[in-house]
Design a protein around this motif. Structure first.
Motif, PDB file in Angstrom:
ATOM      1  N   GLY A 101       0.851  -1.182   0.000  1.00  0.00           N
ATOM      2  CA  GLY A 101       0.000   0.000   0.000  1.00  0.00           C
ATOM      3  C   GLY A 101       0.886   1.230   0.000  1.00  0.00           C
ATOM      4  N   TRP A 102       0.623   2.145  -0.917  1.00  0.00           N
ATOM      5  CA  TRP A 102       1.468   3.334  -1.065  1.00  0.00           C
ATOM      6  C   TRP A 102       0.689   4.596  -0.746  1.00  0.00           C
ATOM      7  CZ3 TRP A 102       3.682   2.120  -6.637  1.00  0.00           C
ATOM      8  CH2 TRP A 102       4.622   1.078  -6.529  1.00  0.00           C
ATOM      9  N   THR A 103       1.369   5.554  -0.141  1.00  0.00           N
ATOM     10  CA  THR A 103       0.836   6.909  -0.094  1.00  0.00           C
ATOM     11  C   THR A 103       1.006   7.530  -1.478  1.00  0.00           C
ATOM     12  OG1 THR A 103       2.960   7.897   0.512  1.00  0.00           O
ATOM     13  CG2 THR A 103       1.547   7.138   2.321  1.00  0.00           C
ATOM     14  N   ARG A 104       0.402   8.678  -1.693  1.00  0.00           N
ATOM     15  CA  ARG A 104       0.585   9.366  -2.964  1.00  0.00           C
ATOM     16  C   ARG A 104       2.039   9.793  -3.156  1.00  0.00           C
ATOM     17  NH1 ARG A 104      -4.937  12.902  -2.021  1.00  0.00           N
ATOM     18  NH2 ARG A 104      -6.400  11.349  -2.870  1.00  0.00           N
ATOM     19  N   GLY A 105       2.657  10.251  -2.071  1.00  0.00           N
ATOM     20  CA  GLY A 105       4.063  10.627  -2.164  1.00  0.00           C
ATOM     21  C   GLY A 105       4.946   9.435  -2.478  1.00  0.00           C
ATOM     22  N   ARG A 106       4.630   8.283  -1.908  1.00  0.00           N
ATOM     23  CA  ARG A 106       5.405   7.078  -2.194  1.00  0.00           C
ATOM     24  C   ARG A 106       5.257   6.683  -3.659  1.00  0.00           C
ATOM     25  NH1 ARG A 106       9.826   4.146  -1.534  1.00  0.00           N
ATOM     26  NH2 ARG A 106       9.466   1.903  -1.765  1.00  0.00           N
ATOM     27  N   TRP A 107       4.064   6.836  -4.208  1.00  0.00           N
ATOM     28  CA  TRP A 107       3.859   6.534  -5.636  1.00  0.00           C
ATOM     29  C   TRP A 107       4.778   7.396  -6.494  1.00  0.00           C
ATOM     30  CZ3 TRP A 107       2.577   8.914 -10.159  1.00  0.00           C
ATOM     31  CH2 TRP A 107       2.131   8.107 -11.220  1.00  0.00           C
ATOM     32  N   ILE A 108       4.926   8.663  -6.140  1.00  0.00           N
ATOM     33  CA  ILE A 108       5.823   9.547  -6.892  1.00  0.00           C
ATOM     34  C   ILE A 108       7.253   9.033  -6.829  1.00  0.00           C
ATOM     35  CG2 ILE A 108       6.857  11.847  -6.908  1.00  0.00           C
ATOM     36  CD1 ILE A 108       4.139  12.938  -5.991  1.00  0.00           C
ATOM     37  N   GLU A 109       7.737   8.745  -5.636  1.00  0.00           N
ATOM     38  CA  GLU A 109       9.126   8.330  -5.464  1.00  0.00           C
ATOM     39  C   GLU A 109       9.412   7.030  -6.211  1.00  0.00           C
ATOM     40  OE1 GLU A 109      11.440  10.014  -3.998  1.00  0.00           O
ATOM     41  OE2 GLU A 109      10.323  11.535  -2.875  1.00  0.00           O
ATOM     42  N   VAL A 110       8.489   6.077  -6.151  1.00  0.00           N
ATOM     43  CA  VAL A 110       8.739   4.760  -6.728  1.00  0.00           C
ATOM     44  C   VAL A 110       8.677   4.795  -8.255  1.00  0.00           C
ATOM     45  CG1 VAL A 110       7.810   2.413  -6.913  1.00  0.00           C
ATOM     46  CG2 VAL A 110       7.984   3.514  -4.683  1.00  0.00           C
ATOM     47  N   THR A 111       7.780   5.595  -8.809  1.00  0.00           N
ATOM     48  CA  THR A 111       7.589   5.582 -10.266  1.00  0.00           C
ATOM     49  C   THR A 111       8.497   6.554 -11.002  1.00  0.00           C
ATOM     50  OG1 THR A 111       5.804   7.251 -10.206  1.00  0.00           O
ATOM     51  CG2 THR A 111       5.174   4.933  -9.960  1.00  0.00           C
ATOM     52  N   LEU A 112       9.176   7.438 -10.276  1.00  0.00           N
ATOM     53  CA  LEU A 112       9.993   8.459 -10.929  1.00  0.00           C
ATOM     54  C   LEU A 112      11.068   7.883 -11.856  1.00  0.00           C
ATOM     55  CD1 LEU A 112       9.577  11.497 -10.727  1.00  0.00           C
ATOM     56  CD2 LEU A 112      11.528  11.607  -9.175  1.00  0.00           C
ATOM     57  N   PRO A 113      11.747   6.778 -11.511  1.00  0.00           N
ATOM     58  CA  PRO A 113      12.755   6.245 -12.439  1.00  0.00           C
ATOM     59  C   PRO A 113      12.191   5.870 -13.802  1.00  0.00           C
ATOM     60  CG  PRO A 113      13.073   5.319 -10.248  1.00  0.00           C
ATOM     61  CD  PRO A 113      11.773   6.064 -10.211  1.00  0.00           C
ATOM     62  N   VAL A 164      -4.938   4.724  -8.911  1.00  0.00           N
ATOM     63  CA  VAL A 164      -5.282   3.819  -7.813  1.00  0.00           C
ATOM     64  C   VAL A 164      -4.270   2.699  -7.646  1.00  0.00           C
ATOM     65  CG1 VAL A 164      -7.740   4.302  -8.014  1.00  0.00           C
ATOM     66  CG2 VAL A 164      -6.745   2.414  -9.330  1.00  0.00           C
ATOM     67  N   SER A 165      -3.353   2.530  -8.619  1.00  0.00           N
ATOM     68  CA  SER A 165      -2.432   1.400  -8.556  1.00  0.00           C
ATOM     69  C   SER A 165      -1.138   1.728  -9.279  1.00  0.00           C
ATOM     70  CB  SER A 165      -3.071   0.154  -9.172  1.00  0.00           C
ATOM     71  OG  SER A 165      -3.219   0.318 -10.579  1.00  0.00           O
ATOM     72  N   ALA A 166      -0.219   0.759  -9.286  1.00  0.00           N
ATOM     73  CA  ALA A 166       1.080   0.946  -9.935  1.00  0.00           C
ATOM     74  C   ALA A 166       0.996   0.857 -11.449  1.00  0.00           C
ATOM     75  CB  ALA A 166       2.084  -0.087  -9.410  1.00  0.00           C
ATOM     76  N   THR A 167      -0.076   0.250 -11.971  1.00  0.00           N
ATOM     77  CA  THR A 167      -0.150   0.006 -13.418  1.00  0.00           C
ATOM     78  C   THR A 167      -1.398   0.599 -14.061  1.00  0.00           C
ATOM     79  OG1 THR A 167      -1.215  -2.144 -13.063  1.00  0.00           O
ATOM     80  CG2 THR A 167       1.187  -2.134 -13.227  1.00  0.00           C
ATOM     81  N   GLU A 168      -2.081   1.514 -13.383  1.00  0.00           N
ATOM     82  CA  GLU A 168      -3.359   1.994 -13.931  1.00  0.00           C
ATOM     83  C   GLU A 168      -3.193   2.653 -15.293  1.00  0.00           C
ATOM     84  OE1 GLU A 168      -7.117   4.973 -13.097  1.00  0.00           O
ATOM     85  OE2 GLU A 168      -5.590   4.769 -11.561  1.00  0.00           O
ATOM     86  N   VAL A 169      -2.091   3.321 -15.546  1.00  0.00           N
ATOM     87  CA  VAL A 169      -1.926   4.004 -16.827  1.00  0.00           C
ATOM     88  C   VAL A 169      -1.545   3.046 -17.945  1.00  0.00           C
ATOM     89  CG1 VAL A 169      -1.287   6.164 -15.722  1.00  0.00           C
ATOM     90  CG2 VAL A 169       0.499   4.587 -16.443  1.00  0.00           C
ATOM     91  N   GLY A 170      -1.475   1.751 -17.649  1.00  0.00           N
ATOM     92  CA  GLY A 170      -1.156   0.766 -18.677  1.00  0.00           C
ATOM     93  C   GLY A 170       0.321   0.471 -18.803  1.00  0.00           C
ATOM     94  N   LEU A 171       1.148   1.185 -18.056  1.00  0.00           N
ATOM     95  CA  LEU A 171       2.591   0.991 -18.107  1.00  0.00           C
ATOM     96  C   LEU A 171       3.080   0.413 -16.779  1.00  0.00           C
ATOM     97  CD1 LEU A 171       3.665   4.371 -19.715  1.00  0.00           C
ATOM     98  CD2 LEU A 171       3.538   2.157 -20.852  1.00  0.00           C
ATOM     99  N   PRO A 172       4.145  -0.368 -16.815  1.00  0.00           N
ATOM    100  CA  PRO A 172       4.698  -0.922 -15.578  1.00  0.00           C
ATOM    101  C   PRO A 172       5.573   0.123 -14.880  1.00  0.00           C
ATOM    102  CG  PRO A 172       5.969  -1.722 -17.440  1.00  0.00           C
ATOM    103  CD  PRO A 172       4.851  -0.885 -18.014  1.00  0.00           C
ATOM    104  N   LEU A 173       4.964   0.990 -14.115  1.00  0.00           N
ATOM    105  CA  LEU A 173       5.679   2.118 -13.524  1.00  0.00           C
ATOM    106  C   LEU A 173       6.428   1.755 -12.253  1.00  0.00           C
ATOM    107  CD1 LEU A 173       2.997   4.930 -13.961  1.00  0.00           C
ATOM    108  CD2 LEU A 173       5.014   4.514 -15.368  1.00  0.00           C
ATOM    109  N   GLY A 174       5.989   0.716 -11.560  1.00  0.00           N
ATOM    110  CA  GLY A 174       6.609   0.350 -10.299  1.00  0.00           C
ATOM    111  C   GLY A 174       7.657  -0.732 -10.466  1.00  0.00           C
ATOM    112  N   PRO A 175       8.213  -1.193  -9.349  1.00  0.00           N
ATOM    113  CA  PRO A 175       9.196  -2.282  -9.397  1.00  0.00           C
ATOM    114  C   PRO A 175       8.573  -3.545  -9.986  1.00  0.00           C
ATOM    115  CG  PRO A 175       9.188  -1.223  -7.239  1.00  0.00           C
ATOM    116  CD  PRO A 175       8.001  -0.701  -7.970  1.00  0.00           C
ATOM    117  N   ALA A 176       9.372  -4.316 -10.668  1.00  0.00           N
ATOM    118  CA  ALA A 176       8.875  -5.549 -11.284  1.00  0.00           C
ATOM    119  C   ALA A 176       8.307  -6.481 -10.222  1.00  0.00           C
ATOM    120  CB  ALA A 176       9.997  -6.236 -12.054  1.00  0.00           C
ATOM    121  N   ARG A 177       7.145  -7.060 -10.544  1.00  0.00           N
ATOM    122  CA  ARG A 177       6.488  -8.085  -9.737  1.00  0.00           C
ATOM    123  C   ARG A 177       6.089  -7.579  -8.343  1.00  0.00           C
ATOM    124  NH1 ARG A 177       8.492 -14.047 -11.194  1.00  0.00           N
ATOM    125  NH2 ARG A 177       6.283 -14.287 -10.727  1.00  0.00           N
ATOM    126  N   THR A 178       5.795  -6.290  -8.248  1.00  0.00           N
ATOM    127  CA  THR A 178       5.274  -5.710  -7.007  1.00  0.00           C
ATOM    128  C   THR A 178       3.925  -5.076  -7.296  1.00  0.00           C
ATOM    129  OG1 THR A 178       7.480  -5.260  -6.120  1.00  0.00           O
ATOM    130  CG2 THR A 178       5.655  -4.029  -5.171  1.00  0.00           C
TER     131      THR A 178
END
Length: 472
Positions: free
Chosen positions: A104-116, A203-217
């Motif tokens: 479960g991510w905060t909005r700020g955590r989503w920014i940090e994780v997907t930035l790369p 709402v999630s790591a992949t809602e925009v259709g792209l794998p924005l977060g770490p693999a398999r998380t």
């Protein structure tokens, strides 16, 4: 030149003023030049075409007070929802569970994780935008250095005595060194604003259709899940599980189709590399930017936006756009299809939630708006709906294994013409290079290996007029 300072930069910024010419190391204009001191404070990035540190700061600032901490209970709810989603997905897809962790991510955590990942996607187009901005700034500074053009009195008063502007704005001068970073700074601020706005909606790591977060998380953003379900009169658990189904389905696809992640991200990069920037729009934007307001997302939204991007005009760019839209449509359509197959048997409000998500896309949801801002790309929900219909038709005709077997290789996937005739594609009547992949694999499996013919013995060419090579 006219009385106003070029590019919208105004003197008397928020940095410390005064008439002293002293200053810290590397500060060519001293503390007596607030305009230049403001520039120096901002132009500190040396790692690529986008100032990603500024982008991160603006993204977090854009959230304002809307972010909140999440409780241990909310994190556990996410884990349980993803675990249940995988159980429900097992019977409706041939792809095994893809996520090895659920968070479960905060909005700020989503920014940090997907930035790369955003950095990988945005740097190619940012290079073009930054170059255009540098060109506009350089042209204006060259006019300042022209002794015949003059300076506004309020600016001239801040230039220390003995400073030769013509040298400062030369190719190797200190001003031009800072100019080389201005484009990255401005584009970074715009990217940061877009990512911050997106973080308040996804709402999630992949809602925009792209794998924005770490693999398999697999990850959900509880605050946004709650906002998504607000006013629907659907239980919060049901909303969370439905969204977890979509996330878990995406993780299966990206986790077990080894070529897909690089293929989709590569398609975005290919399109971005060929995008055209309108120099006139960039010049207009440069004329409206005030460095004292560079951290203000609202002011940046006013001056930097979609109008700096030109429509795809070359055949190569149009083809790259078509490939990108097709790949994203197939991913989203498959996720929707398997999610509905799993949810339809278990969640009473599944159909309502599906329509809610479809309307969200059709009205210009987070994916379309973000791409339009960052890389000048508008996703069209029409193709997503057509792709879902195609995957449903293939599943009905060929079964789960036949449908999911299409992901074995990119050449097996349907093309744009097939989206218009899903029933024909499902029946094997396709313009793709391969029809039914399972039948093709079965044919190859049943085809006996061809035996190599025996090689002829070499001839004895001693004393013969035959070809001295003697063989076949």
């Amino acid at each position: 030149m006219s009385g106003g300072f070029p590019f919208g930069f105004t003197p008397g910024g928020s940095s410390s003023g005064g008439s002293s010419s002293g200053g810290g190391p590397g500060m060519p204009f001293g503390s007596g030049a607030p305009f230049f001191a403001e520039l120096e404070r901002l132009l500190s990035w040396h790692d690529g075409p986008v100032n990603w540190e500024l982008a991160r700061q603006v993204a977090v600032r854009t959230l304002g007070d809307s972010d909140r901490a999440i409780s241990d209970t909310e994190v556990e709810d996410v884990r349980q929802a993803v675990r249940l989603a995988d159980v429900w997905l097992d019977p409706v897809t041939a792809l095994p569970a893809g996520a090895i962790a659920a968070e479960g991510w905060t909005r700020g955590r989503w920014i940090e994780v997907t930035l790369p990942v955003w950095r990988t996607l945005c740097d190619p187009v940012a290079t073009r935008v930054a170059d255009a901005m540098r060109g506009g700034i350089s042209s204006g500074l060259a006019q300042i250095g022209d002794s015949g053009s003059g300076l506004p009195p309020e600016i001239a008063a801040q230039i220390p005595p003995g400073i030769d502007l013509s040298q400062l704005v030369s190719a190797g001068g200190p001003i031009m060194g800072m100019v080389n970073q201005v484009g990255g700074m401005l584009f970074g601020a715009q990217v940061g604003q877009a990512i911050g706005l997106l973080a308040s909606e996804v709402v999630s790591a992949t809602e925009v259709g792209l794998p924005l977060g770490p693999a398999r998380t697999a990850a959900l953003v509880p605050a946004n899940v709650e906002a998504f379900g607000s006013g629907l009169e659907i239980g919060s658990d049901e909303v969370r599980i439905y969204l977890a189904l979509r996330e878990a389905a995406s993780q299966r696809l990206y986790g077990h189709v080894p070529w897909l992640r690089a293929h989709v991200l590569g398609a975005v990069e290919e399109y971005a590399r060929g995008i055209a920037v309108d120099p006139g729009a960039v010049s207009r934007a440069m004329g409206m930017i005030d460095p004292t307001r560079i951290m203000n997302p609202e002011s940046l939204q006013e001056v930097l936006g979609e109008d700096v991007f030109e429509e795809a005009t070359t055949a190569e760019q149009a083809a790259a756009l078509a490939r990108l839209e097709m790949r994203l449509a197939l991913v989203e359509g498959w996720v929707e299809t398997v999610t509905d197959a799993a949810a339809g048997k278990n969640l009473p409000a599944a159909s309502r939630l599906r329509e809610m998500l479809r309307r969200r896309r059709a009205e210009g949801g987070p994916a379309e708006q973000t791409f339009a801002t960052l890389v000048g790309l508008n996703l069209r929900p029409r193709r997503l709906r057509e792709a879902a219909a195609l995957w449903q038709a293939v599943g009905d005709a060929r079964g789960v294994d036949g449908r999911d077997g299409l992901w074995a290789h990119p050449d097996l996937l349907p093309n744009a013409d097939d989206l218009a005739t899903p029933q024909r594609f499902a029946a094997g009547e396709t313009t793709s290079t391969v029809g039914d992949p399972m039948a093709e694999l079965e044919r190859l499996r049943n085809t006996p290996a061809r035996e190599e013919p025996p090689r002829p013995e070499p001839k004895d060419n001693t004393g013969s007029d035959d070809d001295p090579r003697g063989g076949d």
